[in-house]
Design a protein around this motif. Structure first.
Motif, PDB file in Angstrom:
ATOM      1  N   GLU A 187       0.832  -1.196   0.000  1.00 22.12           N
ATOM      2  CA  GLU A 187       0.000   0.000   0.000  1.00 22.12           C
ATOM      3  C   GLU A 187       0.871   1.252   0.000  1.00 22.12           C
ATOM      4  N   CYS A 245      -2.724   0.461  -3.946  1.00 19.28           N
ATOM      5  CA  CYS A 245      -2.210  -0.851  -3.562  1.00 19.28           C
ATOM      6  C   CYS A 245      -1.800  -1.583  -4.826  1.00 19.28           C
ATOM      7  N   TRP A 277     -10.185  -2.998   0.779  1.00 24.46           N
ATOM      8  CA  TRP A 277      -9.500  -2.177   1.773  1.00 24.46           C
ATOM      9  C   TRP A 277     -10.149  -2.420   3.135  1.00 24.46           C
ATOM     10  N   ARG A 299      -9.556  -1.501   7.510  1.00 24.82           N
ATOM     11  CA  ARG A 299      -8.887  -0.558   8.398  1.00 24.82           C
ATOM     12  C   ARG A 299      -8.999  -1.049   9.844  1.00 24.82           C
ATOM     13  N   TYR A 355      -4.790   1.468   7.319  1.00 23.15           N
ATOM     14  CA  TYR A 355      -5.559   0.899   6.218  1.00 23.15           C
ATOM     15  C   TYR A 355      -4.741  -0.204   5.556  1.00 23.15           C
ATOM     16  N   CYS A 408      -4.583  -3.268   2.547  1.00 28.17           N
ATOM     17  CA  CYS A 408      -5.059  -3.797   1.268  1.00 28.17           C
ATOM     18  C   CYS A 408      -5.128  -5.320   1.356  1.00 28.17           C
TER      19      CYS A 408
END
Length: 124
Positions: free
Chosen positions: A6, A22, A36, A38, A93, A95
């Motif tokens: 990412e 990403c 995605w 988080r 975050y 990926c």
């Protein structure tokens, strides 16, 4: 093997925008769903947005209308455009990609690949 990396995190003021990218690399045959996730401090990792190979998308309710996920199948990349950012969007975050990859000349395997994460800080 395969990897996902990412980029694009950083510090932004409330109401601002960021674009996360990403990139998946390696001996990739195809990539199914990309997404995605988080994780905020003290909270569980949650799905933010996902996109299938043919472009169908889904979003968690809290980001609908503000975030847009997209992908470039030719480049094995997925993006997350984040607008109108709020302090509660602050998190690491990650990926995720469901990758089918070559293990040899004629063999394939599947991997649920994760990136190392990129920090998004929303603060004035």
């Amino acid at each position: 093997q395969v990897h996902v990396v990412e980029s694009g995190g950083g510090l932004v003021q409330p109401g601002g925008s960021l674009r996360l990218s990403c990139a998946a690399s390696g001996r990739i045959f195809s990539i199914n769903v990309m997404g995605w996730y988080r994780q905020a401090p003290g909270k569980q990792r949650e799905l933010v947005a996902g996109i299938t190979r043919n472009g169908s998308t889904n979003y968690t309710n809290s980001v609908k209308g503000r975030f847009t996920i997209s992908r470039d199948n030719a480049k094995n990349m997925v993006y997350l455009q984040m607008n109108s950012l709020k302090p509660e969007d602050m998190a690491v975050y990650y990926c995720n990609a469901e990758i089918i990859y070559y293990t040899g000349s004629y063999y394939l395997d599947a991997l649920d690949a994760w990136g190392q994460g990129t920090l998004v800080t929303v603060s004035s």
